[in-house]
Motif scaffolding. Sequence first.
Motif, short mmCIF file in Angstrom:
data_model
loop_
_atom_site.label_atom_id
_atom_site.label_comp_id
_atom_site.label_asym_id
_atom_site.label_seq_id
_atom_site.Cartn_x
_atom_site.Cartn_y
_atom_site.Cartn_z
N ASN A 60 0.99 -1.26 -0.12
CA ASN A 60 0.43 -0.41 0.69
C ASN A 60 0.79 1.76 0.07
O ASN A 60 0.57 2.35 -0.39
N ARG A 61 2.35 1.43 0.45
CA ARG A 61 2.73 2.38 0.66
C ARG A 61 3.48 2.66 -0.90
O ARG A 61 4.32 3.61 -1.41
N LEU A 62 3.45 1.55 -1.78
CA LEU A 62 4.20 1.75 -3.24
C LEU A 62 3.84 2.32 -4.42
O LEU A 62 1.55 2.02 -4.26
N THR A 63 4.37 3.14 -5.55
CA THR A 63 2.49 3.49 -6.41
C THR A 63 2.87 2.34 -6.84
O THR A 63 3.51 1.45 -6.94
N PRO A 64 1.86 2.44 -8.20
CA PRO A 64 1.63 1.48 -9.02
C PRO A 64 2.88 0.97 -9.62
O PRO A 64 3.18 0.09 -9.91
N GLU A 65 3.97 2.34 -9.90
CA GLU A 65 4.40 2.41 -10.77
C GLU A 65 5.12 1.51 -10.53
O GLU A 65 6.19 0.81 -11.10
N GLN A 66 6.30 1.65 -9.30
CA GLN A 66 7.41 1.05 -8.22
C GLN A 66 6.12 -0.50 -7.95
O GLN A 66 7.14 -1.23 -8.24
#
Length: 150
Positions: free
Chosen positions: A131-137
């Motif tokens: 949940n802390r990661l962006t979709p790109e990450q």
Amino acid sequence: MKTRVGLLIAIVILGAGLLLTVGFAQGPHAQRPQHDPLAEYVFPPELVMQHQREIALTVEQKAFLRGEVQRVTARFTELQWQMQDAMEGLVFTLKEGSVNEQQALSQLDKVLDTEREIKHLHVGLAVRIKNRLTPEQQSKLQALKQSARK
């Protein structure tokens, strides 16, 4: 009676094996279970940290990850001690010539409750990391995981 005790021992051994399989403190080269249905959708903390530059992990994300891993690791250590105590209690109960079934099952419940809490801890951490990661990450990490499988 002997069949129940044998079944109980098999369950305990299976549970202990499961704990070793999903252990949190695995190194980066440790093998994961081959059919882990969750592995495809989550990112272990060591994977995120190994590729922090490639996925452009922010300072805030690193601090969050570090704090969560430290918190979970401390709780996991406590649970390992609890699990050891519960397993010792179960083994002690099963060593008797005549096993008190209620006592054995009660002790097994302690083992299974601790195992459940450990798994809850692991999945909760995995969800918080994702949940802390962006979709790109997340996409970059997925690609890195897939290239590592080849």
